[in-house]
Design a protein around this motif. Sequence first.
Motif, PDB file in Angstrom:
ATOM      1  N   TYR A 226       0.844  -1.021   0.099  1.00  0.00           N
ATOM      2  CA  TYR A 226      -0.107  -0.044   0.061  1.00  0.00           C
ATOM      3  C   TYR A 226       0.798   1.143  -0.019  1.00  0.00           C
ATOM      4  O   TYR A 226       0.684   2.154  -0.859  1.00  0.00           O
ATOM      5  CB  TYR A 226      -0.867   0.057   1.425  1.00  0.00           C
ATOM      6  N   GLU A 227       1.881   1.334   0.942  1.00  0.00           N
ATOM      7  CA  GLU A 227       2.659   2.739   0.938  1.00  0.00           C
ATOM      8  C   GLU A 227       3.559   2.459  -0.284  1.00  0.00           C
ATOM      9  O   GLU A 227       3.888   3.690  -0.628  1.00  0.00           O
ATOM     10  CB  GLU A 227       3.470   2.447   2.468  1.00  0.00           C
ATOM     11  N   THR A 228       3.946   1.625  -0.854  1.00  0.00           N
ATOM     12  CA  THR A 228       4.952   1.406  -2.275  1.00  0.00           C
ATOM     13  C   THR A 228       4.003   1.965  -3.270  1.00  0.00           C
ATOM     14  O   THR A 228       4.562   2.987  -4.066  1.00  0.00           O
ATOM     15  CB  THR A 228       5.199   0.057  -2.431  1.00  0.00           C
ATOM     16  N   CYS A 229       2.615   1.664  -3.361  1.00  0.00           N
ATOM     17  CA  CYS A 229       1.754   2.300  -4.633  1.00  0.00           C
ATOM     18  C   CYS A 229       1.420   3.681  -4.043  1.00  0.00           C
ATOM     19  O   CYS A 229       1.484   4.481  -5.254  1.00  0.00           O
ATOM     20  CB  CYS A 229       0.400   1.504  -4.259  1.00  0.00           C
ATOM     21  N   THR A 230       1.380   4.119  -2.899  1.00  0.00           N
ATOM     22  CA  THR A 230       1.107   5.615  -2.659  1.00  0.00           C
ATOM     23  C   THR A 230       2.263   6.236  -3.113  1.00  0.00           C
ATOM     24  O   THR A 230       2.203   7.397  -3.921  1.00  0.00           O
ATOM     25  CB  THR A 230       0.741   5.645  -1.127  1.00  0.00           C
ATOM     26  N   ARG A 231       3.325   5.917  -2.926  1.00  0.00           N
ATOM     27  CA  ARG A 231       4.718   6.529  -3.209  1.00  0.00           C
ATOM     28  C   ARG A 231       5.192   6.670  -4.662  1.00  0.00           C
ATOM     29  O   ARG A 231       5.407   7.541  -5.323  1.00  0.00           O
ATOM     30  CB  ARG A 231       5.952   5.985  -2.619  1.00  0.00           C
ATOM     31  N   LEU A 232       4.535   5.359  -5.365  1.00  0.00           N
ATOM     32  CA  LEU A 232       4.635   5.331  -6.790  1.00  0.00           C
ATOM     33  C   LEU A 232       3.737   6.350  -7.499  1.00  0.00           C
ATOM     34  O   LEU A 232       3.966   7.000  -8.317  1.00  0.00           O
ATOM     35  CB  LEU A 232       4.276   4.063  -7.447  1.00  0.00           C
ATOM     36  N   ARG A 233       2.452   6.451  -6.876  1.00  0.00           N
ATOM     37  CA  ARG A 233       1.695   7.444  -7.454  1.00  0.00           C
ATOM     38  C   ARG A 233       1.960   8.815  -7.432  1.00  0.00           C
ATOM     39  O   ARG A 233       1.476   9.934  -7.912  1.00  0.00           O
ATOM     40  CB  ARG A 233       0.116   7.275  -6.943  1.00  0.00           C
ATOM     41  N   SER A 234       3.171   9.175  -6.418  1.00  0.00           N
ATOM     42  CA  SER A 234       3.329  10.518  -6.249  1.00  0.00           C
ATOM     43  C   SER A 234       4.587  10.875  -7.201  1.00  0.00           C
ATOM     44  O   SER A 234       4.610  12.133  -7.375  1.00  0.00           O
ATOM     45  CB  SER A 234       4.105  10.665  -4.857  1.00  0.00           C
ATOM     46  N   ASN A 235       4.767   9.866  -7.999  1.00  0.00           N
ATOM     47  CA  ASN A 235       5.919  10.201  -9.016  1.00  0.00           C
ATOM     48  C   ASN A 235       4.954  10.327 -10.331  1.00  0.00           C
ATOM     49  O   ASN A 235       4.332   9.574 -10.812  1.00  0.00           O
ATOM     50  CB  ASN A 235       6.698   8.941  -9.154  1.00  0.00           C
ATOM     51  N   PRO A 236       5.322  11.631 -11.018  1.00  0.00           N
ATOM     52  CA  PRO A 236       4.541  11.979 -12.303  1.00  0.00           C
ATOM     53  C   PRO A 236       4.569  10.906 -13.073  1.00  0.00           C
ATOM     54  O   PRO A 236       3.455  10.831 -13.837  1.00  0.00           O
ATOM     55  CB  PRO A 236       4.865  13.177 -12.633  1.00  0.00           C
ATOM     56  N   ARG A 237       5.650  10.308 -13.344  1.00  0.00           N
ATOM     57  CA  ARG A 237       5.663   8.985 -14.413  1.00  0.00           C
ATOM     58  C   ARG A 237       4.783   8.345 -14.298  1.00  0.00           C
ATOM     59  O   ARG A 237       4.315   7.516 -15.057  1.00  0.00           O
ATOM     60  CB  ARG A 237       7.274   8.711 -14.538  1.00  0.00           C
ATOM     61  N   TYR A 238       4.294   7.818 -12.942  1.00  0.00           N
ATOM     62  CA  TYR A 238       3.569   6.483 -12.585  1.00  0.00           C
ATOM     63  C   TYR A 238       2.004   7.133 -12.180  1.00  0.00           C
ATOM     64  O   TYR A 238       1.411   6.210 -11.552  1.00  0.00           O
ATOM     65  CB  TYR A 238       4.028   5.939 -11.751  1.00  0.00           C
ATOM     66  N   LYS A 239       1.596   8.246 -12.565  1.00  0.00           N
ATOM     67  CA  LYS A 239       0.195   8.706 -11.901  1.00  0.00           C
ATOM     68  C   LYS A 239      -0.749   7.772 -12.763  1.00  0.00           C
ATOM     69  O   LYS A 239      -1.920   7.449 -12.158  1.00  0.00           O
ATOM     70  CB  LYS A 239       0.113  10.080 -12.318  1.00  0.00           C
ATOM     71  N   LYS A 240      -0.643   7.377 -13.977  1.00  0.00           N
ATOM     72  CA  LYS A 240      -1.566   6.517 -14.770  1.00  0.00           C
ATOM     73  C   LYS A 240      -1.177   5.115 -15.064  1.00  0.00           C
ATOM     74  O   LYS A 240      -1.845   4.401 -15.839  1.00  0.00           O
ATOM     75  CB  LYS A 240      -2.119   7.405 -15.783  1.00  0.00           C
ATOM     76  N   THR A 241      -0.012   4.782 -14.517  1.00  0.00           N
ATOM     77  CA  THR A 241       0.627   3.597 -14.735  1.00  0.00           C
ATOM     78  C   THR A 241      -0.464   2.226 -14.346  1.00  0.00           C
ATOM     79  O   THR A 241      -0.503   2.560 -13.190  1.00  0.00           O
ATOM     80  CB  THR A 241       1.861   3.206 -14.420  1.00  0.00           C
ATOM     81  N   PRO A 242      -0.713   1.078 -14.977  1.00  0.00           N
ATOM     82  CA  PRO A 242      -1.244   0.233 -14.280  1.00  0.00           C
ATOM     83  C   PRO A 242      -0.577  -0.557 -13.080  1.00  0.00           C
ATOM     84  O   PRO A 242       0.685  -1.049 -13.550  1.00  0.00           O
ATOM     85  CB  PRO A 242      -1.561  -0.775 -15.463  1.00  0.00           C
ATOM     86  N   ILE A 243      -1.017  -0.404 -11.925  1.00  0.00           N
ATOM     87  CA  ILE A 243      -0.321  -0.918 -10.745  1.00  0.00           C
ATOM     88  C   ILE A 243      -1.461  -2.133 -10.341  1.00  0.00           C
ATOM     89  O   ILE A 243      -2.468  -1.581  -9.897  1.00  0.00           O
ATOM     90  CB  ILE A 243      -0.265   0.071  -9.739  1.00  0.00           C
ATOM     91  N   LYS A 257      -8.396  -0.410   0.778  1.00  0.00           N
ATOM     92  CA  LYS A 257      -7.238   0.243   0.906  1.00  0.00           C
ATOM     93  C   LYS A 257      -6.236   0.187  -0.027  1.00  0.00           C
ATOM     94  O   LYS A 257      -5.367   0.969  -0.413  1.00  0.00           O
ATOM     95  CB  LYS A 257      -6.415  -0.587   2.220  1.00  0.00           C
ATOM     96  N   GLY A 258      -6.427  -0.762  -1.115  1.00  0.00           N
ATOM     97  CA  GLY A 258      -5.606  -0.827  -2.459  1.00  0.00           C
ATOM     98  C   GLY A 258      -6.097   0.476  -3.226  1.00  0.00           C
ATOM     99  O   GLY A 258      -5.017   0.851  -3.913  1.00  0.00           O
ATOM    100  N   VAL A 259      -7.360   0.591  -3.323  1.00  0.00           N
ATOM    101  CA  VAL A 259      -8.058   1.594  -4.248  1.00  0.00           C
ATOM    102  C   VAL A 259      -7.510   3.034  -3.607  1.00  0.00           C
ATOM    103  O   VAL A 259      -7.339   4.084  -4.176  1.00  0.00           O
ATOM    104  CB  VAL A 259      -9.622   1.705  -4.370  1.00  0.00           C
ATOM    105  N   MET A 260      -7.660   3.191  -2.289  1.00  0.00           N
ATOM    106  CA  MET A 260      -7.100   4.297  -1.713  1.00  0.00           C
ATOM    107  C   MET A 260      -5.676   4.659  -1.849  1.00  0.00           C
ATOM    108  O   MET A 260      -5.166   5.891  -2.019  1.00  0.00           O
ATOM    109  CB  MET A 260      -7.453   4.402  -0.152  1.00  0.00           C
ATOM    110  N   ALA A 261      -4.794   3.630  -1.735  1.00  0.00           N
ATOM    111  CA  ALA A 261      -3.255   3.835  -2.210  1.00  0.00           C
ATOM    112  C   ALA A 261      -3.152   4.081  -3.802  1.00  0.00           C
ATOM    113  O   ALA A 261      -1.999   4.647  -4.099  1.00  0.00           O
ATOM    114  CB  ALA A 261      -2.614   2.483  -1.763  1.00  0.00           C
ATOM    115  N   GLY A 262      -4.113   3.803  -4.268  1.00  0.00           N
ATOM    116  CA  GLY A 262      -3.721   4.221  -5.879  1.00  0.00           C
ATOM    117  C   GLY A 262      -3.787   2.916  -6.802  1.00  0.00           C
ATOM    118  O   GLY A 262      -3.562   3.074  -7.968  1.00  0.00           O
ATOM    119  N   CYS A 263      -4.046   1.842  -6.285  1.00  0.00           N
ATOM    120  CA  CYS A 263      -3.859   0.454  -7.163  1.00  0.00           C
ATOM    121  C   CYS A 263      -4.981   0.519  -8.197  1.00  0.00           C
ATOM    122  O   CYS A 263      -6.164   1.263  -8.078  1.00  0.00           O
ATOM    123  CB  CYS A 263      -3.864  -0.583  -6.690  1.00  0.00           C
TER     124      CYS A 263
END
Length: 306
Positions: A226-243, A257-263
């Motif tokens: 969850y934390e890894t996903c949140t940090r990835l989404r904070s990177n502009p390169r991975y805002k829309k990358t399928p996770i 929790k996964g949806v909130m983290a951005g998966c």
Amino acid sequence: MQVNNMRKEHQNTQDRQANTSLSVCVLGFGVSLEEKLKQLFQQQPLYKNSYRLVPPTDSHMDVLLVNYDNPLALRKKDLLLNSLPAKPHIVAVSQGPLDKAPPYHIRGMLTAGRLMAVLASIPAPAGPSATLFAHPALAITPKPELAPTPVPVANVTALASKPRYRALVVDDSLAIQKSLELKLSALEQISGIDFSENGTTALAMADANHYDVIFLDVMMPGIDGYETCTRLRSNPRYKKTPIIMVSGKTSPLDEVKGVMAGCTTYLTKPVQDEAFQKLSVRVLAWLTARQPQEQSQRENANIVRH
């Protein structure tokens, strides 16, 4: 009688020449591309340079075809070069420029035409047949039906005719890594697969490379998925990358929790083939639709960076 003997010896020379081929080992491209190479090499005329695939465990190889965008392939390359008795020719393949590119470098899409052009420029290994064939008495012009024909590129599927994507698998289970590797390697659009055992390393790899799709375990040592996903989404390169979260935990609360983290979505362990196939069709279709926009964004980023 003498002429017949000369022709017979010439035919034997051609047979020996046909048995001499360049052995090619590939690193970092996946099973799908290796199958395409096998088909491609089988179409080469035997009286010219022929090519055969060999595994990394082979003690002799003439050519090492390496995906320079794949860190694992680069590590394997270095290990092989240190262990082989004779150093092979390196053919590097990369999407962008290389600081220290070897003499043979394919930049951009890897297609059958580009690959065969590079392989044709690599000298064939010297052997007895080459010396025999050079004898003036044996320099007989081949019959018209044996004349070399161009590589039928139009009849061979381009090795990169479809968009190519890189995947990152983040999981501390080697069994899950292997399972996803086998499934991803079967997709011809996947050009490379990297692996990480924890979130910290995954974030560093994602910062150093570009990944088009990421498979992310939930329970890992250190920071969780969850934390890894949140940090990835904070990177502009991975805002829309399928996770894609991969987890044995499938309760509604975990999914929230996964949806909130951005998966993007979930896959349940063990990953079933049918579920993976359905998801891969959707993800690849979405990536293909976004390909022009993604390419434009990368080019603009490169211009700003340089």
